[in-house]
Design a protein around this motif. Structure first.
Motif, PDB file in Angstrom:
ATOM      1  N   LEU A   1      -8.625  19.872   5.023  1.00  0.00           N
ATOM      2  CA  LEU A   1     -10.009  20.051   5.459  1.00  0.00           C
ATOM      3  C   LEU A   1     -10.314  19.137   6.653  1.00  0.00           C
ATOM      4  N   ILE A   2      -9.778  17.913   6.582  1.00  0.00           N
ATOM      5  CA  ILE A   2      -9.976  16.953   7.681  1.00  0.00           C
ATOM      6  C   ILE A   2      -9.344  17.497   8.965  1.00  0.00           C
TER       7      ILE A   2
ATOM      8  N   LEU B   1     -11.576  20.295  10.296  1.00  0.00           N
ATOM      9  CA  LEU B   1     -12.851  19.834  10.872  1.00  0.00           C
ATOM     10  C   LEU B   1     -12.637  18.978  12.112  1.00  0.00           C
TER      11      LEU B   1
ATOM     12  N   MET C   1     -12.098   9.210  12.279  1.00  0.00           N
ATOM     13  CA  MET C   1     -11.939  10.624  12.622  1.00  0.00           C
ATOM     14  C   MET C   1     -13.005  11.071  13.613  1.00  0.00           C
TER      15      MET C   1
ATOM     16  N   LEU D   1      -6.051   5.132   2.219  1.00  0.00           N
ATOM     17  CA  LEU D   1      -7.187   5.522   1.372  1.00  0.00           C
ATOM     18  C   LEU D   1      -6.782   6.514   0.282  1.00  0.00           C
ATOM     19  N   ARG D   2      -5.493   6.822   0.223  1.00  0.00           N
ATOM     20  CA  ARG D   2      -4.957   7.755  -0.779  1.00  0.00           C
ATOM     21  C   ARG D   2      -5.719   9.082  -0.766  1.00  0.00           C
ATOM     22  N   VAL D   3      -5.845   9.651   0.416  1.00  0.00           N
ATOM     23  CA  VAL D   3      -6.565  10.922   0.578  1.00  0.00           C
ATOM     24  C   VAL D   3      -5.677  12.068   0.080  1.00  0.00           C
ATOM     25  N   LYS D   4      -6.259  12.944  -0.743  1.00  0.00           N
ATOM     26  CA  LYS D   4      -5.502  14.066  -1.313  1.00  0.00           C
ATOM     27  C   LYS D   4      -5.108  15.076  -0.235  1.00  0.00           C
TER      28      LYS D   4
ATOM     29  N   LEU E   1     -15.496  12.652  13.665  1.00  0.00           N
ATOM     30  CA  LEU E   1     -16.588  13.179  12.851  1.00  0.00           C
ATOM     31  C   LEU E   1     -17.708  12.148  12.849  1.00  0.00           C
TER      32      LEU E   1
ATOM     33  N   GLN F   1      -5.727   1.441  -5.424  1.00  0.00           N
ATOM     34  CA  GLN F   1      -5.907   0.416  -4.401  1.00  0.00           C
ATOM     35  C   GLN F   1      -6.192   1.087  -3.068  1.00  0.00           C
ATOM     36  N   SER F   2      -6.884   0.405  -2.192  1.00  0.00           N
ATOM     37  CA  SER F   2      -7.063   0.949  -0.842  1.00  0.00           C
ATOM     38  C   SER F   2      -6.917  -0.184   0.162  1.00  0.00           C
ATOM     39  N   MET F   3      -6.832   0.196   1.418  1.00  0.00           N
ATOM     40  CA  MET F   3      -6.515  -0.808   2.438  1.00  0.00           C
ATOM     41  C   MET F   3      -7.408  -0.655   3.659  1.00  0.00           C
TER      42      MET F   3
ATOM     43  N   MET G   1     -15.381  12.622   3.819  1.00  0.00           N
ATOM     44  CA  MET G   1     -14.104  13.332   3.867  1.00  0.00           C
ATOM     45  C   MET G   1     -12.988  12.567   3.162  1.00  0.00           C
ATOM     46  N   CYS G   2     -13.117  11.241   3.080  1.00  0.00           N
ATOM     47  CA  CYS G   2     -12.066  10.442   2.432  1.00  0.00           C
ATOM     48  C   CYS G   2     -12.441  10.088   1.000  1.00  0.00           C
TER      49      CYS G   2
ATOM     50  N   GLN H   1      -7.783  17.552   0.767  1.00  0.00           N
ATOM     51  CA  GLN H   1      -8.789  16.957   1.657  1.00  0.00           C
ATOM     52  C   GLN H   1      -8.228  16.755   3.062  1.00  0.00           C
TER      53      GLN H   1
ATOM     54  N   GLN I   1       0.820  -1.219   0.000  1.00  0.00           N
ATOM     55  CA  GLN I   1       0.000   0.000   0.000  1.00  0.00           C
ATOM     56  C   GLN I   1       0.851   1.266   0.000  1.00  0.00           C
TER      57      GLN I   1
END
Lengths: 241, 235
Positions: free
Chosen positions: B146-147, B150, A89, B137-140, A91, A79-81, A99-100, B143, A55
Motif C-alpha cells: 500500500l505504501i 501511495l 515517505m 518499524l516491522r511494517v507488514k 506522504l 521492538q522498533s528503531m 501507514m506504518c 502495508q 533490529q
C-alpha cells in the motif's frame, strides 16, 4: 512505572564481517537492566551497527542475538528503531504515521486515529498533520521518526543518535520524550558519541571501541570509576581517534 | 502555401463546427485507448510492484522480457493478435476480429510492458530507499504494498499518461486487427492514414490537430504534475 516485564537482550559470539574485515565482534553481551542503556564510543566504533544487528536490519556473519529467549526475527517481538537519518515517505505527517501503524483492520478505527493524533501532539506536530513530511525541518523530521516508532508501544526501542544534527532545544525535547517512554516501561537502547548526553540519559552504559565491547557498567560506575583505560581516556576527552 | 492554408482552414472548420464524423472517430479512439489503458494498469501495476519488491527465481528473466517488449513493433503485435483472433486461430470463436475489442487487446499488449516495467523500476527505487524503515518499524508486507502504491502515486500517474500517449497514437496494430471499418473500428490514426491516401486532407488534418491537442494536454498534465510534486514536497 508500568508492570511490564523487563526485556532481556542476549548476544553470543556475534561477528559481523564486510569485505573480509571484522567490523564487530561481541563474545557475550546481556542487557536486562531497566531504564535506558546508552552505547557510547567514537565514530566508526560499531555502535550503530550493533543496533542494526539487534533490529535485524543487518544480518550477522556468525553468532546469535535473542530477545527474551526468542530470535529477533520472531513475529512476537515488539521492538522498533529510530534511525540516525529519518526515512520519511512522500506522504503527509499523518499518513507517515498511519501507514506504518499496525492496525487491526484495513481501515484505521477512530480510536487508532486518535492515538496517532495524541502521539503527534505529544512530539509537537499536532498542528502539522496534513503537512508533507518531506517539507518538515530536520528536528521535526526526527520528532516524527520518534513518534512513528512509539506508536506501536514497543517493549524495546532502539535509538540511533537521533540528535546528532539538531539544535539543543529539540535535543532536550527528544531526550524528554525518550525518558518519558522509559518511565512507561519501554526498554531504551540509545546510541550516542556525546558523553554529556550519555550522562543525562543513561541508567547503564556500554563502551564500544574498534568493534568490541570495552566496558559495561551502571551509570555511576561508568562515569565515576571506569575500569578500562580506554573509557577513562574517552571520558576525559583524551582519545581523539 | 495557399493549399496548406486552405486545408488548415477547412480542418479548423470541421473541428469548430463539431463535425459528427470527426467526433465519432475521436470518441471511439478515446474509448478504446482508455479501456486498454485501464485494463493494462489493473494487471501491470500489481505485477510491477511484485517484481520491484520480491526477488524470486526467474524474476530477472521476466524483467528482461518486459523491458524488451517495451519496444515491441506495433505491426508485430497486430499480426500476432490477428492470428489469435482470426477464424482459424485459437481465439477465433470469440468473433473479436475487426471489432473494438480486438483493438483493445492489441493496445493492451502494447501498453502492458510499458506500465509494468516502469512501475517495477519505481518500486525498486522505493524498496531500496525504505528497506531499513520497514525493518526498523516491522511494517507488514501488505502495508508495504500500500505504501509503494501511495508513495509512487504521482510517478504512477505519469506512467499512466505515458501509456495513454502510446495507445492513442498507435496505428500499426489497430489497423490490422480493427480493419479501419467506418462507424465501427475507425480510429484517429487509421482515419488519418486512410483520408491522406484518399486525398481528403481536411478531414485528416482535423483529426491530426485533435491528436496533437490531446498529446499537448497529456504533456501539460505531466508538466503540471511535476511542478505540483516539487512544490509540495512529494518529489
Amino acid at each position: 512505572m508500568t508492570n511490564k516485564k523487563e526485556p532481556k537482550i542476549e548476544i553470543k559470539d556475534l561477528k559481523f564481517c564486510h569485505n573480509g574485515k571484522v567490523l564487530l565482534c561481541v563474545d557475550y553481551l546481556r542487557i536486562d537492566s531497566p531504564g535506558i542503556t546508552v552505547i557510547v564510543g567514537p565514530n566508526g566504533a560499531g555502535k550503530s551497527l550493533l543496533l542494526k544487528l539487534i533490529q535485524g536490519i543487518e544480518l550477522p556473519s556468525a553468532g546469535q542475538i535473542r530477545l527474551n529467549g526468542l530470535p529477533i526475527s520472531d513475529k512476537r517481538q515488539s521492538q522498533s528503531m529510530v534511525l540516525q537519518t529519518p526515512i520519511l515517505m512522500r506522504l503527509s505527517v499523518y499518513q507517515n504515521m498511519s501507514m506504518c501503524f499496525e492496525r487491526k483492520n484495513f481501515f484505521i478505527s477512530a480510536s487508532e486515529k486518535q492515538k496517532i493524533i495524541d502521539i503527534l501532539s505529544r512530539v509537537g506536530l499536532g498542528k502539522k498533520l496534513s503537512a508533507p513530511a518531506k517539507l518538515l525541518s530536520g528536528g521535526e523530521k526526527q520528532k516524527l521518526s520518534l513518534a512513528r516508532s512509539l506508536i506501536s508501544n514497543p517493549s524495546i526501542l532502539l535509538v540511533d543518535e537521533p540528535t546528532s544534527t539538531i539544535d539543543p532545544n529539540t535535543t532536550m525535547l527528544i531526550e524528554g520524550l525518550i525518558k518519558d517512554q522509559s518511565k512507561k516501561g519501554t526498554k531504551i537502547i540509545f546510541v550516542t558519541h556525546d558523553i554529556n548526553q550519555a550522562f543525562r540519559l543513561a541508567s547503564d552504559a556500554i563502551m564500544i571501541y574498534q568493534g568490541k565491547i570495552v566496558e559495561q557498567e551502571n551509570v555511576i560506575s561508568f562515569f565515576e570509576n571506569p575500569k578500562s583505560d580506554f573509557t577513562k581516556n574517552y571520558l576525559a576527552g583524551k582519545l581523539l581517534v | 502555401m495557399q493549399f496548406i492554408n486552405e486545408t488548415l482552414s477547412l480542418a479548423w472548420g470541421l473541428i469548430l463546427g463539431f463535425d459528427s464524423k470527426v467526433f465519432e472517430i475521436v470518441w471511439l479512439s478515446l474509448k478504446v485507448s482508455l479501456t486498454s489503458l485501464i485494463l493494462s494498469c489493473l494487471f501491470a501495476i500489481p505485477l510491477g510492484i511484485i517484481l520491484g519488491v520480491y526477488k524470486f527465481v526467474g524474476r530477472n528473466f521476466v524483467v528482461l522480457i518486459l523491458n524488451t517488449l517495451m519496444g515491441l513493433p506495433p505491426v508485430v503485435v497486430g499480426l500476432s493478435v490477428y492470428l489469435l483472433l482470426s477464424r482459424s486461430g485459437p481465439m477465433g470463436w470469440m468473433n473479436f476480429l475487426y471489432t473494438p475489442y480486438a483493438m483493445i487487446i492489441a493496445q493492451f499488449i502494447l501498453i502492458f510492458p510499458i506500465i509494468s516495467s516502469l512501475t517495477c523500476q519505481k518500486v525498486e527505487e522505493l524498496n531500496s530507499e525504505y528497506k531499513d524503515l520497514f525493518v526498523s518499524l516491522r511494517v507488514k508486507k501488505t502495508q508495504q504494498f500500500l505504501i509503494f502504491f501511495l508513495d509512487s502515486r504521482f510517478a504512477l500517474l505519469t506512467i499512466f499518461l505515458a501509456g495513454f500517449g502510446r495507445a492513442i497514437s498507435e496505428v500499426g496494430a489497430v489497423i490490422i486487427v480493427g480493419g479501419n471499418i467506418d462507424h465501427v473500428t475507425r480510429m484517429m490514426t487509421t482515419a488519418i492514414a486512410m483520408h491522406t491516401s484518399q486525398g481528403d486532407l481536411s478531414l485528416a488534418m482535423a483529426l491530426g490537430i485533435i491528436l496533437l491537442l490531446i498529446a499537448l494536454t497529456v504533456n501539460l498534465l505531466v508538466f503540471s504534475l511535476r511542478l505540483f510534486v516539487k512544490r509540495y514536497g512529494y518529489d
